[in-house]
Design a protein around this motif. Structure first.
Motif, PDB file in Angstrom:
ATOM      1  N   CYS A 186       0.806  -1.233   0.000  1.00 41.44           N
ATOM      2  CA  CYS A 186       0.000   0.000   0.000  1.00 41.44           C
ATOM      3  C   CYS A 186       0.833   1.275   0.000  1.00 41.44           C
ATOM      4  O   CYS A 186       0.278   2.366   0.134  1.00 41.44           O
TER       5      CYS A 186
ATOM      6  N   THR B   3      -4.824   7.318   6.032  1.00 39.23           N
ATOM      7  CA  THR B   3      -4.983   7.396   4.586  1.00 39.23           C
ATOM      8  C   THR B   3      -4.154   6.297   3.955  1.00 39.23           C
ATOM      9  O   THR B   3      -2.959   6.179   4.218  1.00 39.23           O
TER      10      THR B   3
ATOM     11  N   ASN C 197      -3.471   4.675   0.122  1.00 38.67           N
ATOM     12  CA  ASN C 197      -3.679   4.852  -1.322  1.00 38.67           C
ATOM     13  C   ASN C 197      -4.689   5.968  -1.602  1.00 38.67           C
ATOM     14  O   ASN C 197      -5.639   5.794  -2.362  1.00 38.67           O
ATOM     15  N   ASP C 198      -4.490   7.113  -0.977  1.00 39.61           N
ATOM     16  CA  ASP C 198      -5.340   8.300  -1.145  1.00 39.61           C
ATOM     17  C   ASP C 198      -6.792   8.076  -0.727  1.00 39.61           C
ATOM     18  O   ASP C 198      -7.692   8.774  -1.178  1.00 39.61           O
ATOM     19  N   GLN C 199      -7.041   7.104   0.134  1.00 39.57           N
ATOM     20  CA  GLN C 199      -8.379   6.802   0.612  1.00 39.57           C
ATOM     21  C   GLN C 199      -8.376   6.840   2.135  1.00 39.57           C
ATOM     22  O   GLN C 199      -7.500   6.254   2.776  1.00 39.57           O
ATOM     23  N   ALA C 200      -9.366   7.511   2.728  1.00 36.59           N
ATOM     24  CA  ALA C 200      -9.494   7.540   4.183  1.00 36.59           C
ATOM     25  C   ALA C 200     -10.007   6.189   4.661  1.00 36.59           C
ATOM     26  O   ALA C 200     -10.996   5.677   4.142  1.00 36.59           O
ATOM     27  N   CYS C 201      -9.321   5.610   5.623  1.00 32.13           N
ATOM     28  CA  CYS C 201      -9.688   4.293   6.131  1.00 32.13           C
ATOM     29  C   CYS C 201      -9.889   4.351   7.641  1.00 32.13           C
ATOM     30  O   CYS C 201      -9.068   4.932   8.360  1.00 32.13           O
TER      31      CYS C 201
ATOM     32  N   ARG D 209     -13.767  -3.252   6.138  1.00 26.73           N
ATOM     33  CA  ARG D 209     -14.021  -2.782   4.780  1.00 26.73           C
ATOM     34  C   ARG D 209     -13.351  -1.457   4.584  1.00 26.73           C
ATOM     35  O   ARG D 209     -13.253  -0.688   5.540  1.00 26.73           O
ATOM     36  N   PRO D 210     -12.989  -1.075   3.442  1.00 28.11           N
ATOM     37  CA  PRO D 210     -12.784  -1.918   2.258  1.00 28.11           C
ATOM     38  C   PRO D 210     -11.476  -2.692   2.361  1.00 28.11           C
ATOM     39  O   PRO D 210     -10.610  -2.352   3.159  1.00 28.11           O
TER      40      PRO D 210
ATOM     41  N   THR E  97      -9.041  -2.654   0.509  1.00 31.81           N
ATOM     42  CA  THR E  97      -7.871  -1.848   0.126  1.00 31.81           C
ATOM     43  C   THR E  97      -7.219  -1.173   1.333  1.00 31.81           C
ATOM     44  O   THR E  97      -6.117  -0.661   1.227  1.00 31.81           O
ATOM     45  N   CYS E  98      -7.904  -1.173   2.483  1.00 26.72           N
ATOM     46  CA  CYS E  98      -7.329  -0.581   3.698  1.00 26.72           C
ATOM     47  C   CYS E  98      -6.470  -1.569   4.478  1.00 26.72           C
ATOM     48  O   CYS E  98      -5.744  -1.172   5.386  1.00 26.72           O
TER      49      CYS E  98
END
Length: 159
Positions: A44, A99, A101-105, A136-137, A139-140
């Motif tokens: 990641c 964060t 991959n530019d996504q808040a988790c 979820r998700p 990707t986190c």
């Protein structure tokens, strides 16, 4: 038994107990910056995105070693191993926001494991493992395994 005779046995016992927690470790306490040397696993990009978070304050009390790490404001605690130069510390953080991959988790749990070997008073090297766990998700969910070099006050052993 007279009072002086009681103290004759008490004083050596107190000295032994007091000295047991004061083992001589050369590693200095203080603020250290951990620089990645080799990344073994990082699907990641945690090593690069958290580069400025790999620093912390090392504290030593007897054999107990702890570090307040900037990464997710975590606290790691552990021990010097029997040889005296190696230590192992662990910590975890629950319900952390990060964060990835530019996504808040929203992370259920973050586990951090750090192994260190004293190189000199102002430097230790070792391995760091970080695991992000989330429902979820997917990707986190991430892991970082890296070898690092930790230096205090910009004073590595070579200087």
């Amino acid at each position: 038994m007279s009072t002086p005779r009681r103290f004759r046995f008490l004083v050596p016992a107190l000295l032994v107990v007091g000295m047991a927690g004061c083992l001589p470790y050369p590693q200095e306490e203080g603020d250290y910056v951990l620089t990645p040397v080799e990344v073994f696993r990082d699907e990641c990009g945690l090593a690069e995105s958290n580069r400025d978070q790999f620093q912390g304050t090392l504290q030593i009390t007897g054999r107990v070693v702890s570090m307040d790490l900037d990464l997710l404001d975590s606290r790691l605690t552990g021990y010097f191993l029997e040889g005296g130069d190696d230590f192992s510390i662990d910590g975890s953080v629950v319900n952390a926001v990060a964060t990835v991959n530019d996504q808040a988790c929203l992370l259920d749990q973050v586990n951090i494991h750090l192994e260190g070997t004293t190189r000199c008073e102002t430097q230790f090297n070792g391995e760091l493992r970080v695991r992000y766990e989330a429902q979820r998700p997917d990707t986190c969910v991430c892991e970082l395994w890296m070898r690092y070099e930790a230096v205090k006050d910009s004073k590595p052993c070579d200087l």
